[in-house]
Design a protein around this motif. Structure first.
Motif, short mmCIF file in Angstrom:
data_model
loop_
_atom_site.label_atom_id
_atom_site.label_comp_id
_atom_site.label_asym_id
_atom_site.label_seq_id
_atom_site.Cartn_x
_atom_site.Cartn_y
_atom_site.Cartn_z
N ALA A 1 34.24 54.12 50.34
CA ALA A 1 34.20 53.15 50.72
C ALA A 1 33.96 54.12 52.85
CB ALA A 1 35.36 52.24 51.04
N GLN B 1 42.63 47.01 41.13
CA GLN B 1 42.82 46.68 42.61
C GLN B 1 42.17 46.89 43.85
OE1 GLN B 1 47.04 48.48 42.80
NE2 GLN B 1 47.60 47.04 40.54
N GLY C 1 39.16 45.58 44.14
CA GLY C 1 38.14 45.03 43.98
C GLY C 1 37.07 45.25 44.67
N ASP C 2 36.47 44.65 45.54
CA ASP C 2 35.24 44.60 45.20
C ASP C 2 34.43 46.25 45.46
OD1 ASP C 2 35.20 41.66 45.77
OD2 ASP C 2 35.21 41.57 47.07
N ARG C 3 35.32 46.31 46.05
CA ARG C 3 34.82 48.27 45.64
C ARG C 3 34.68 49.32 44.57
NH1 ARG C 3 39.29 51.43 49.97
NH2 ARG C 3 38.11 50.47 51.52
N LEU D 1 33.98 45.62 41.72
CA LEU D 1 33.32 44.68 41.46
C LEU D 1 32.10 44.49 41.57
CD1 LEU D 1 36.20 41.90 41.24
CD2 LEU D 1 35.29 42.94 38.90
N THR D 2 31.83 44.93 42.86
CA THR D 2 30.55 44.45 43.51
C THR D 2 29.23 45.59 42.92
OG1 THR D 2 31.02 43.53 46.29
CG2 THR D 2 28.97 44.79 45.13
N ARG E 1 29.23 44.99 39.25
CA ARG E 1 27.68 43.51 38.38
C ARG E 1 26.84 44.07 38.74
NH1 ARG E 1 31.63 40.37 42.38
NH2 ARG E 1 33.37 39.43 41.07
N GLN F 1 29.83 36.84 33.43
CA GLN F 1 31.00 36.71 34.54
C GLN F 1 31.55 37.80 33.80
OE1 GLN F 1 33.58 32.92 35.05
NE2 GLN F 1 33.21 33.69 37.29
N VAL G 1 34.49 39.76 36.39
CA VAL G 1 35.71 39.47 37.32
C VAL G 1 37.30 40.12 37.77
CG1 VAL G 1 35.62 37.00 37.47
CG2 VAL G 1 36.84 37.30 36.12
N ALA G 2 37.94 40.10 38.33
CA ALA G 2 39.19 40.47 38.58
C ALA G 2 40.42 39.65 37.72
CB ALA G 2 39.66 40.85 39.77
#
Length: 317
Positions: A220, A261, A263-265, A267-268, A271, A285, A287-288
């Motif tokens: 990141a 954990q 997260g978006d690092r 999931l994004t 996806r 879908q 999701v966490a």
């Protein structure tokens, strides 16, 4: 029956046990944590499990509650129908009749389940997958395993080994997995694999391994090597999940375990990668997980409630 009913729930890990008293509506009324002490050997671990479960039942009665069942989740291969912990590397179990031992000690109906399957059960009924009917719960930590839950019931498989999504072949020429075969999903995309891969490419010593969380942070922050390793893991994970979707056609994929954990690092990009792999399959879908480390205990409780025919927790929580 009165509202004082509770189940005794234990989630047994290689290091610690998460324990609780849980009402039929899924509400936790007491929690405890105890060391597993796996180094003492499987017989000592079984003794601790029985002592802790018995102590929780006694505390429930002292508080005016009525324990009606026991649910225990353990890692490894579990024969849920016979109530036997068949094999567990982390705890040392080999064909341990844990359900019968618990019934004999506590005199309560007991259900034994696999830790990831009961975690998936909890997430599907009470957590991030609630209300969607068809859920694939994927736990990503040291390894990768999954639970396929349909209408609140997790598939066990003919031999108690359903859900080993970590052993889908995703990279035929990839690193060798702990199971002995090269290229399994968990040899590329587990938290342990991500740390190993980064250390290998960076030439770092194994004495101070970089964690997957640190790789995610460095990626990141724009570090090219970390970004490469993270992207490799995400792409392989997307391949594994796309295979899972082709097999199970779920409405929701719930990601749990330590890696989630991030997260978006995670999931994004995941996806986006999963979306690229969808052709005629409906995109699930993604999701966490919502229940954190409570999931195992809650799932063990749900399994116990099912075993005694009490299933009103989905509607009332």
């Amino acid at each position: 029956m009165s509202d004082d009913r509770v189940v005794v729930a234990l989630d047994v890990g290689g290091t610690g046990m998460k324990c609780a008293l849980v009402r039929p509506d899924g509400v936790v009324v007491r929690t405890e944590r105890h060391p597993t002490g796996a180094a003492r050997g499987p017989a000592a671990v079984v003794g601790t499990i029985l002592d802790v479960a018995g102590g929780l039942a006694d505390k429930a009665r002292a508080d005016g509650l009525t324990p009606i069942a026991v649910g225990i989740a353990v890692p490894g291969v579990v024969d849920e129908a016979r109530g036997v912990a068949v094999w567990s590397a982390n705890v040392g179990f080999r064909d341990v009749p844990l359900r019968d031992l618990t019934v004999k000690r506590l005199g309560l109906p007991t259900a034994l389940g696999h830790d990831v399957r009961v975690g998936g059960l909890a997430e599907a009924r009470l957590g991030a997958g609630r209300g969607t009917g068809h859920v694939l719960f994927v736990a990503i930590g040291t390894g990768i395993a999954a639970a396929h839950v349909v209408d609140g019931t997790a598939a066990v498989g003919a031999h108690g080994a359903a859900g080993e999504i970590g052993h889908i072949l995703v990279r035929p020429d990839g690193p060798r997995c702990g199971c002995g075969r090269p290229g399994c999903l968990e040899a590329v995309s587990s938290a342990a694999a991500i740390g190993r891969r980064y250390a290998e490419l960076a030439g770092e010593t194994p004495d101070a391994p970089v964690t997957a969380a640190e790789v995610a942070e460095r990626a990141a922050a724009g570090e090219p090597l970390a970004g490469q390793v993270w992207q490799e893991a995400v792409e392989a994970l997307a391949d594994g999940l796309a295979t899972g979707q082709a097999l199970f056609d779920v409405a929701t994929i719930v990601l749990g375990g330590g890696l989630a954990q991030a997260g978006d690092r995670l999931l994004t990009p995941l996806r986006a990668a999963l979306h690229e792999r969808m052709t005629f399959h409906r995109e699930p879908q993604l999701v966490a997980a919502a229940l954190g480390d409570e999931a195992g205990c809650l799932g063990a409780a749900l399994l116990a409630l099912d075993a005694v025919g009490v299933r009103d927790h989905q509607e009332k929580r």
